[in-house]
Design a protein around this motif. Structure first.
Motif, PDB file in Angstrom:
ATOM      1  N   LEU A 133      27.100 -77.441  47.809  1.00 24.40           N
ATOM      2  CA  LEU A 133      25.939 -76.785  47.206  1.00 24.40           C
ATOM      3  C   LEU A 133      24.957 -77.801  46.643  1.00 24.40           C
ATOM      4  CD1 LEU A 133      27.682 -73.818  45.323  1.00 24.40           C
ATOM      5  CD2 LEU A 133      26.682 -73.828  47.617  1.00 24.40           C
ATOM      6  N   MET A 134      25.477 -78.840  46.018  1.00 20.91           N
ATOM      7  CA  MET A 134      24.606 -79.869  45.449  1.00 20.91           C
ATOM      8  C   MET A 134      23.847 -80.618  46.542  1.00 20.91           C
ATOM      9  SD  MET A 134      27.083 -81.345  42.416  1.00 20.91           S
ATOM     10  CE  MET A 134      25.919 -82.616  41.928  1.00 20.91           C
ATOM     11  N   ARG A 135      24.525 -80.870  47.673  1.00 21.22           N
ATOM     12  CA  ARG A 135      23.843 -81.540  48.778  1.00 21.22           C
ATOM     13  C   ARG A 135      22.697 -80.672  49.304  1.00 21.22           C
ATOM     14  NH1 ARG A 135      24.965 -85.341  52.811  1.00 21.22           N
ATOM     15  NH2 ARG A 135      26.003 -86.465  51.119  1.00 21.22           N
ATOM     16  N   ALA A 136      22.926 -79.370  49.389  1.00 23.44           N
ATOM     17  CA  ALA A 136      21.875 -78.463  49.849  1.00 23.44           C
ATOM     18  C   ALA A 136      20.689 -78.476  48.890  1.00 23.44           C
ATOM     19  CB  ALA A 136      22.428 -77.052  49.999  1.00 23.44           C
ATOM     20  N   LEU A 137      20.957 -78.486  47.588  1.00 22.80           N
ATOM     21  CA  LEU A 137      19.868 -78.546  46.611  1.00 22.80           C
ATOM     22  C   LEU A 137      19.096 -79.850  46.731  1.00 22.80           C
ATOM     23  CD1 LEU A 137      21.585 -77.075  43.411  1.00 22.80           C
ATOM     24  CD2 LEU A 137      19.685 -76.053  44.687  1.00 22.80           C
ATOM     25  N   ARG A 138      19.810 -80.925  46.964  1.00 23.89           N
ATOM     26  CA  ARG A 138      19.157 -82.230  47.081  1.00 23.89           C
ATOM     27  C   ARG A 138      18.291 -82.313  48.326  1.00 23.89           C
ATOM     28  NH1 ARG A 138      22.982 -87.266  47.760  1.00 23.89           N
ATOM     29  NH2 ARG A 138      22.754 -86.742  49.955  1.00 23.89           N
ATOM     30  N   ASP A 139      18.812 -81.775  49.441  1.00 26.02           N
ATOM     31  CA  ASP A 139      18.101 -81.901  50.710  1.00 26.02           C
ATOM     32  C   ASP A 139      16.972 -80.884  50.880  1.00 26.02           C
ATOM     33  OD1 ASP A 139      19.807 -83.950  51.313  1.00 26.02           O
ATOM     34  OD2 ASP A 139      21.065 -82.810  52.696  1.00 26.02           O
ATOM     35  N   TYR A 140      17.186 -79.655  50.365  1.00 24.08           N
ATOM     36  CA  TYR A 140      16.244 -78.576  50.643  1.00 24.08           C
ATOM     37  C   TYR A 140      15.777 -77.845  49.388  1.00 24.08           C
ATOM     38  CZ  TYR A 140      18.327 -79.280  55.247  1.00 24.08           C
ATOM     39  OH  TYR A 140      18.783 -79.831  56.404  1.00 24.08           O
ATOM     40  N   GLY A 141      16.084 -78.389  48.220  1.00 22.88           N
ATOM     41  CA  GLY A 141      15.773 -77.699  46.977  1.00 22.88           C
ATOM     42  C   GLY A 141      14.362 -77.159  46.880  1.00 22.88           C
ATOM     43  N   GLU A 151      12.387 -76.247  49.108  1.00 24.29           N
ATOM     44  CA  GLU A 151      12.094 -75.236  50.116  1.00 24.29           C
ATOM     45  C   GLU A 151      12.762 -73.898  49.822  1.00 24.29           C
ATOM     46  OE1 GLU A 151      12.875 -76.757  54.035  1.00 24.29           O
ATOM     47  OE2 GLU A 151      12.368 -78.802  53.416  1.00 24.29           O
ATOM     48  N   PHE A 152      13.728 -73.888  48.886  1.00 22.42           N
ATOM     49  CA  PHE A 152      14.379 -72.632  48.547  1.00 22.42           C
ATOM     50  C   PHE A 152      13.428 -71.752  47.741  1.00 22.42           C
ATOM     51  CE2 PHE A 152      18.529 -75.080  48.764  1.00 22.42           C
ATOM     52  CZ  PHE A 152      19.009 -74.396  49.870  1.00 22.42           C
ATOM     53  N   PRO A 153      13.470 -70.444  47.955  1.00 24.27           N
ATOM     54  CA  PRO A 153      12.773 -69.547  47.021  1.00 24.27           C
ATOM     55  C   PRO A 153      13.317 -69.762  45.611  1.00 24.27           C
ATOM     56  CG  PRO A 153      13.488 -68.360  48.984  1.00 24.27           C
ATOM     57  CD  PRO A 153      14.126 -69.711  49.043  1.00 24.27           C
ATOM     58  N   SER A 154      12.499 -69.531  44.621  1.00 23.52           N
ATOM     59  CA  SER A 154      12.910 -69.845  43.250  1.00 23.52           C
ATOM     60  C   SER A 154      14.162 -69.093  42.829  1.00 23.52           C
ATOM     61  CB  SER A 154      11.770 -69.549  42.280  1.00 23.52           C
ATOM     62  OG  SER A 154      11.399 -68.177  42.356  1.00 23.52           O
ATOM     63  N   ASP A 155      14.298 -67.822  43.244  1.00 23.61           N
ATOM     64  CA  ASP A 155      15.477 -67.070  42.845  1.00 23.61           C
ATOM     65  C   ASP A 155      16.736 -67.622  43.493  1.00 23.61           C
ATOM     66  OD1 ASP A 155      14.594 -66.271  45.348  1.00 23.61           O
ATOM     67  OD2 ASP A 155      15.323 -64.206  45.125  1.00 23.61           O
ATOM     68  N   ALA A 156      16.633 -68.054  44.758  1.00 24.61           N
ATOM     69  CA  ALA A 156      17.784 -68.643  45.436  1.00 24.61           C
ATOM     70  C   ALA A 156      18.162 -69.971  44.794  1.00 24.61           C
ATOM     71  CB  ALA A 156      17.484 -68.835  46.916  1.00 24.61           C
ATOM     72  N   ARG A 157      17.175 -70.791  44.498  1.00 23.38           N
ATOM     73  CA  ARG A 157      17.449 -72.084  43.878  1.00 23.38           C
ATOM     74  C   ARG A 157      18.111 -71.901  42.523  1.00 23.38           C
ATOM     75  NH1 ARG A 157      12.818 -73.883  44.177  1.00 23.38           N
ATOM     76  NH2 ARG A 157      12.081 -73.555  42.049  1.00 23.38           N
ATOM     77  N   CYS A 158      17.622 -70.961  41.747  1.00 25.75           N
ATOM     78  CA  CYS A 158      18.214 -70.711  40.426  1.00 25.75           C
ATOM     79  C   CYS A 158      19.648 -70.208  40.547  1.00 25.75           C
ATOM     80  CB  CYS A 158      17.368 -69.708  39.649  1.00 25.75           C
ATOM     81  SG  CYS A 158      15.766 -70.347  39.108  1.00 25.75           S
ATOM     82  N   ALA A 159      19.898 -69.355  41.541  1.00 21.50           N
ATOM     83  CA  ALA A 159      21.248 -68.829  41.743  1.00 21.50           C
ATOM     84  C   ALA A 159      22.213 -69.949  42.114  1.00 21.50           C
ATOM     85  CB  ALA A 159      21.236 -67.752  42.821  1.00 21.50           C
ATOM     86  N   ILE A 160      21.786 -70.836  43.023  1.00 27.12           N
ATOM     87  CA  ILE A 160      22.656 -71.947  43.437  1.00 27.12           C
ATOM     88  C   ILE A 160      22.907 -72.883  42.258  1.00 27.12           C
ATOM     89  CG2 ILE A 160      22.860 -73.932  44.968  1.00 27.12           C
ATOM     90  CD1 ILE A 160      21.071 -72.387  46.964  1.00 27.12           C
ATOM     91  N   GLU A 161      21.867 -73.198  41.500  1.00 27.75           N
ATOM     92  CA  GLU A 161      22.025 -74.086  40.340  1.00 27.75           C
ATOM     93  C   GLU A 161      22.983 -73.490  39.318  1.00 27.75           C
ATOM     94  OE1 GLU A 161      18.009 -74.519  39.128  1.00 27.75           O
ATOM     95  OE2 GLU A 161      17.598 -76.237  40.451  1.00 27.75           O
ATOM     96  N   ALA A 162      22.899 -72.179  39.113  1.00 28.27           N
ATOM     97  CA  ALA A 162      23.793 -71.523  38.158  1.00 28.27           C
ATOM     98  C   ALA A 162      25.241 -71.600  38.632  1.00 28.27           C
ATOM     99  CB  ALA A 162      23.378 -70.067  37.957  1.00 28.27           C
ATOM    100  N   VAL A 213      26.588 -67.500  47.056  1.00 23.10           N
ATOM    101  CA  VAL A 213      25.296 -68.156  47.310  1.00 23.10           C
ATOM    102  C   VAL A 213      25.277 -68.888  48.647  1.00 23.10           C
ATOM    103  CG1 VAL A 213      24.747 -68.412  44.864  1.00 23.10           C
ATOM    104  CG2 VAL A 213      26.002 -70.236  46.035  1.00 23.10           C
ATOM    105  N   PHE A 214      26.377 -68.833  49.394  1.00 19.49           N
ATOM    106  CA  PHE A 214      26.455 -69.564  50.664  1.00 19.49           C
ATOM    107  C   PHE A 214      25.348 -69.115  51.624  1.00 19.49           C
ATOM    108  CE2 PHE A 214      28.229 -70.544  54.881  1.00 19.49           C
ATOM    109  CZ  PHE A 214      28.613 -71.866  54.698  1.00 19.49           C
ATOM    110  N   GLY A 215      25.031 -67.840  51.614  1.00 25.18           N
ATOM    111  CA  GLY A 215      23.999 -67.328  52.509  1.00 25.18           C
ATOM    112  C   GLY A 215      22.633 -67.954  52.271  1.00 25.18           C
ATOM    113  N   HIS A 216      22.367 -68.415  51.036  1.00 24.83           N
ATOM    114  CA  HIS A 216      21.074 -69.051  50.753  1.00 24.83           C
ATOM    115  C   HIS A 216      20.917 -70.373  51.501  1.00 24.83           C
ATOM    116  CE1 HIS A 216      20.154 -66.043  47.850  1.00 24.83           C
ATOM    117  NE2 HIS A 216      21.011 -66.455  46.928  1.00 24.83           N
TER     118      HIS A 216
END
Length: 344
Positions: free
Chosen positions: A120-128, A130-141, A177-180
């Motif tokens: 999940l952290m790698r996804a945030l680093r690579d595509y953070g 580009e994620f919609p704000s709600d998806a990014r917040c969900a993954i970070e949480a 959150v995997f689907g995000h």
């Protein structure tokens, strides 16, 4: 160190496998398609109706080459192997440890959750961005909650039963959150939660297929060092279930399987046409889809990473064998604890 030998995957139904001298030979409609010397072969995995000659079965058994039979959609059917050379003293230690598995379960759970969190952290680093704000917040949480779970597991002295529940809690968070992380334009390639037996969407079909391949490698790894693949620690004993292979798979599947699934979908190497949608809702990879996945799987296993405990660089395909060796060393008393494999 164990050499990374070949695994041959036979996906064309009606293919014929035979022995020719000291070689494995695969033919389709009488035309030779593959020839591999036995000394370079670790295992053979077949899909669907494949003819295997008795001389080849005997030769593979004698050479320690495992033959795995899967049905045409990748579900396990049988495994053919020669005599198992288990170490009786090591297996006795394994059986004793399985009666009091708390510390080994703690290591397995720590490794699995840490690697899920790393995905999940790698996804945030690579595509953070580009994620919609709600998806990014969900993954970070979820990343933060999983960090707290890892600390709780590492600092506590909870029994295995509680740790199994903790592992389940973390898995639910991860897959929520995997689907995000999916970036395919195909509407059908969406993930609404984990489903198995049968998988109900293409993403679950892909994950289940990769987990089957990884379980096979982990079972071979446990047997190669003399462990009993049926007696695990995190997974309870059940007739016919390779519990130890499933244990070894848990800490590896976020990186070896889940990351590969994301890459295949996000790079558009797999599309809706690569899946078979059946009446009743079941979804499976079709033959072309399986070929694409198997090619990527073999490439993935050749990638090299530095092992954080032994401090050596090795192909990812050897990681199950390295972890089985470390578990055996712990059971023999050479290591104070079983060191999980952490992806960096």
């Amino acid at each position: 160190m164990k050499k990374l030998l070949n695994t041959i995957y036979i996906t064309t139904e009606g293919a014929a496998l035979r022995k020719d001298g000291e070689n494995f030979v695969a033919e389709v409609d009488g035309v030779e398609k593959a020839r591999v010397p036995f000394h370079m072969l670790a295992s053979v995995v077949t899909f669907g109706a494949i003819h295997i000659s008795p001389p080849l079965l005997r030769a593979c058994a004698a050479a320690g080459i495992t033959i795995v039979l899967l049905d045409r959609v990748g579900r396990f059917q049988a495994r053919v192997e020669g005599p198992v050379a288990g170490n009786v003293l090591l297996r006795r230690a394994q059986y004793r440890a399985s009666d009091a598995p708390d510390e080994i379960v703690r290591s397995l759970v720590t490794g699995k959750i840490s690697n899920q969190r790393a995905v999940l952290m790698r996804a945030l680093r690579d595509y953070g961005p580009e994620f919609p704000s709600d998806a990014r917040c969900a993954i970070e949480a979820v990343v933060e909650r999983m960090a707290r779970i890892v600390r709780r597991v590492g600092l506590g002295n909870d029994p295995a039963e509680f740790l199994r529940g903790t592992e389940g809690e973390a898995a639910n968070l991860y897959f929520s959150v995997f689907g995000h992380l999916l970036r395919s334009p195909d509407a059908s390639l969406r993930f609404g939660g984990r489903s198995r037996r049968p998988p109900l969407d293409p993403v679950n079909a892909l994950l289940s297929f990769l987990y089957t391949l990884l379980t096979h490698d982990c079972r071979s790894a446990s047997e190669s060092v003399g462990l009993d693949p049926a007696v695990g620690f995190l997974h309870r004993d059940r007739p016919g279930r390779p519990s130890l292979a499933l244990d070894l798979m848990e800490e590896l599947r976020p990186v070896l399987a889940d990351r590969l699934a994301l890459s295949l979908i996000n790079r558009r190497q797999l599309r809706e046409k690569d899946f078979e949608f059946r009446d009743g809702g079941a979804v499976f990879l079709n033959e072309e889809g399986r070929r694409t996945v198997l090619e990527a799987w073999q490439e993935r296993k050749r990638e090299e990473r530095r092992h954080p405990f032994i401090e050596e660089t090795a192909p990812l395909g050897l990681v199950p064998y390295l972890q089985a060796q470390l578990l055996a060393r712990h059971l023999r008393g050479d290591l104070d604890a079983y060191p999980p494999w952490f992806w960096k």
